[in-house]
Motif scaffolding. Sequence first.
Motif, PDB file in Angstrom:
ATOM      1  N   ASN A 129       0.844  -1.204   0.000  1.00  0.00           N
ATOM      2  CA  ASN A 129       0.000   0.000   0.000  1.00  0.00           C
ATOM      3  C   ASN A 129       0.878   1.252   0.000  1.00  0.00           C
ATOM      4  OD1 ASN A 129      -1.449   2.076   2.222  1.00  0.00           O
ATOM      5  ND2 ASN A 129      -2.718   1.413   0.528  1.00  0.00           N
ATOM      6  N   LYS A 130       1.322   1.662  -1.218  1.00  0.00           N
ATOM      7  CA  LYS A 130       2.248   2.795  -1.288  1.00  0.00           C
ATOM      8  C   LYS A 130       1.594   4.070  -0.813  1.00  0.00           C
ATOM      9  CE  LYS A 130       2.314   1.836  -5.584  1.00  0.00           C
ATOM     10  NZ  LYS A 130       2.775   1.561  -6.905  1.00  0.00           N
ATOM     11  N   GLU A 131       0.243   4.178  -0.989  1.00  0.00           N
ATOM     12  CA  GLU A 131      -0.438   5.421  -0.639  1.00  0.00           C
ATOM     13  C   GLU A 131      -0.262   5.778   0.839  1.00  0.00           C
ATOM     14  OE1 GLU A 131      -1.817   2.926  -2.361  1.00  0.00           O
ATOM     15  OE2 GLU A 131      -2.828   3.704  -4.149  1.00  0.00           O
TER      16      GLU A 131
ATOM     17  N   MET B 232       1.181   8.539 -12.825  1.00  0.00           N
ATOM     18  CA  MET B 232       1.106   8.963 -11.426  1.00  0.00           C
ATOM     19  C   MET B 232       1.605   7.848 -10.512  1.00  0.00           C
ATOM     20  SD  MET B 232       0.716  11.266  -9.240  1.00  0.00           S
ATOM     21  CE  MET B 232      -0.236  12.700  -9.764  1.00  0.00           C
ATOM     22  N   ASN B 233       1.465   6.587 -10.968  1.00  0.00           N
ATOM     23  CA  ASN B 233       2.026   5.494 -10.169  1.00  0.00           C
ATOM     24  C   ASN B 233       3.515   5.740  -9.915  1.00  0.00           C
ATOM     25  OD1 ASN B 233       1.920   2.842  -8.904  1.00  0.00           O
ATOM     26  ND2 ASN B 233       3.126   2.130 -10.641  1.00  0.00           N
ATOM     27  N   LYS B 234       4.228   6.230 -10.934  1.00  0.00           N
ATOM     28  CA  LYS B 234       5.658   6.487 -10.756  1.00  0.00           C
ATOM     29  C   LYS B 234       5.873   7.699  -9.852  1.00  0.00           C
ATOM     30  CE  LYS B 234       6.980   3.615 -12.439  1.00  0.00           C
ATOM     31  NZ  LYS B 234       7.340   2.243 -11.969  1.00  0.00           N
TER      32      LYS B 234
ATOM     33  N   ILE C  79       6.900  -4.271  -0.945  1.00  0.00           N
ATOM     34  CA  ILE C  79       6.478  -5.288  -1.920  1.00  0.00           C
ATOM     35  C   ILE C  79       6.448  -4.703  -3.326  1.00  0.00           C
ATOM     36  CG2 ILE C  79       4.351  -6.407  -2.746  1.00  0.00           C
ATOM     37  CD1 ILE C  79       3.848  -7.450  -0.006  1.00  0.00           C
ATOM     38  N   ASP C  80       6.225  -3.406  -3.425  1.00  0.00           N
ATOM     39  CA  ASP C  80       6.217  -2.750  -4.733  1.00  0.00           C
ATOM     40  C   ASP C  80       7.501  -3.196  -5.457  1.00  0.00           C
ATOM     41  OD1 ASP C  80       5.260  -1.085  -6.675  1.00  0.00           O
ATOM     42  OD2 ASP C  80       5.208   0.706  -5.416  1.00  0.00           O
ATOM     43  N   SER C  81       7.384  -3.641  -6.710  1.00  0.00           N
ATOM     44  CA  SER C  81       8.528  -4.302  -7.355  1.00  0.00           C
ATOM     45  C   SER C  81       9.754  -3.388  -7.431  1.00  0.00           C
ATOM     46  CB  SER C  81       8.142  -4.788  -8.749  1.00  0.00           C
ATOM     47  OG  SER C  81       7.723  -3.706  -9.545  1.00  0.00           O
ATOM     48  N   GLU C  82       9.530  -2.093  -7.697  1.00  0.00           N
ATOM     49  CA  GLU C  82      10.661  -1.165  -7.803  1.00  0.00           C
ATOM     50  C   GLU C  82      11.355  -1.000  -6.458  1.00  0.00           C
ATOM     51  OE1 GLU C  82       7.615  -0.655  -8.749  1.00  0.00           O
ATOM     52  OE2 GLU C  82       7.662  -0.289 -10.917  1.00  0.00           O
ATOM     53  N   HIS C  83      10.559  -0.898  -5.416  1.00  0.00           N
ATOM     54  CA  HIS C  83      11.130  -0.659  -4.086  1.00  0.00           C
ATOM     55  C   HIS C  83      11.756  -1.919  -3.517  1.00  0.00           C
ATOM     56  CE1 HIS C  83       8.301   2.392  -5.138  1.00  0.00           C
ATOM     57  NE2 HIS C  83       8.960   3.222  -4.364  1.00  0.00           N
TER      58      HIS C  83
ATOM     59  N   LEU D 198       3.892   8.538  -7.358  1.00  0.00           N
ATOM     60  CA  LEU D 198       3.659   8.041  -5.999  1.00  0.00           C
ATOM     61  C   LEU D 198       4.837   7.174  -5.546  1.00  0.00           C
ATOM     62  CD1 LEU D 198      -0.141   7.084  -6.256  1.00  0.00           C
ATOM     63  CD2 LEU D 198       0.842   9.198  -5.349  1.00  0.00           C
ATOM     64  N   GLU D 199       5.399   6.399  -6.482  1.00  0.00           N
ATOM     65  CA  GLU D 199       6.549   5.548  -6.130  1.00  0.00           C
ATOM     66  C   GLU D 199       7.784   6.382  -5.796  1.00  0.00           C
ATOM     67  OE1 GLU D 199       7.030   2.724  -9.283  1.00  0.00           O
ATOM     68  OE2 GLU D 199       5.389   1.476  -8.559  1.00  0.00           O
ATOM     69  N   LEU D 200       7.922   7.516  -6.482  1.00  0.00           N
ATOM     70  CA  LEU D 200       9.029   8.422  -6.167  1.00  0.00           C
ATOM     71  C   LEU D 200       8.911   8.905  -4.721  1.00  0.00           C
ATOM     72  CD1 LEU D 200      11.316  10.447  -7.218  1.00  0.00           C
ATOM     73  CD2 LEU D 200       9.446  12.021  -7.633  1.00  0.00           C
TER      74      LEU D 200
HETATM   75 MG    MG Z   1       5.554  -0.569  -8.800  1.00  0.00          MG
END
Ligand code: MG
Length: 390
Positions: A128-130, A220-222, A153-157, A224-226
């Motif tokens: 839950n990145k939010e 926007m996903n990116k 868990i987010d693949s990038e993180h 939020l990931e930033l």
């Molecule tokens: Mg991701």
Amino acid sequence: MSGGADRQRLAILGSTGSIGRSALEVVRHHADRLVVTALAAYGHDLELLEAQAREFRPRLVAVVDGAAADELRARLGGVTEVVAGEGALERAATHAEVDRVVAAIVGAAGLRPVHAALAAGKDLALANKESFVVAGALLRAVARRSGAAIVPIDSEHAALHQALRCGESREVRRLVLTASGGPFLDRDPSSWGEIEPAEAVDHPKWEMGPKISVDSATLMNKGLELIEACRLFDLPGERIEIVIHPQSIVHSMVEYCDGSWIAQLAVNDMVLPIQYALAYPERWSNRFPRLEPAELGTLEFRPVPAHLRRAVELARGALAAGGSACAVLNAANEAAVNAFLDGRIGFPRILDVVGEVVAAHRPEEIDSLEQALEWDSWAHGCAEQALSAP
Ligand code: MG
């Protein structure tokens, strides 16, 4: 860990969603190491939740929707305890027998249970990145006090978490988040007004829920990931860059001060970052699909094209503004994405609405969960006005 007695006990919040289902797939593969103690969901998909409860026999099933909870209780007939209502997610997240919480609720609704889990000292596998966009600094402070570990868990993180194990934080020069570019990477922006919700939800590389799929399409996903990466790894936004990588094989990378790059590669299947987060600090063998380097062919990397930069620029603006700005950005985006999915606005309007709400906001510090939630609802209201404007 080995044997049944010391299996890690999980609460899976959002068990019927895309990440929740993959998490349960990981549990099936590692039944000697993992056990499901609590499941939690809104109750939109009762058939699946019932099947999950029968298969995994958790101690507790938490269902936010009261009527859905009653129905599930009747169907399960005492197989497991079913709790309902506003506090149900927190009950699952803080259950006395739970060791680690998989937070896979979509949106700012995940904030309260994530906060509760960390306050109770539960280790967190974070999808839950939010929640970290809205109140990352606060959540990290809570985790520091309770001693809870946070593994993304987010693949990038998850990729960055692995690459960052190769050196000290003072040796890190910058992080690079890879972005697939989403379904409209090569589509002429002049035709974006015609994009239907079904096209935006159909992601070329990843199978995901509707909200995150639309976020991937707008990028926007990116954004939020930033923000998530800044909060998780304690780095300023200027040290984090974004590069388009359409193949989604390199999940992110770290440049160290000596010019060495450490990248993490794997097939694009969420079971892998989920297993990483559940196994950490160990690594477990598995029978999931794997990469064959000789068959990879060409891996491309290129800058984000100008017509897809707006979401990340909005996110960088919110980071620079500080305080409540990221919470407001996130809530405005949630409201606008829902309006697009409901057919109320066209695709290009999503980021317009986010921009209008962010521009109307004067950031203040967030010192408590209540303040974070107040800003969330303020921004939802403000977005609603922007959405209703002629
Ligand atoms: Mg991701």
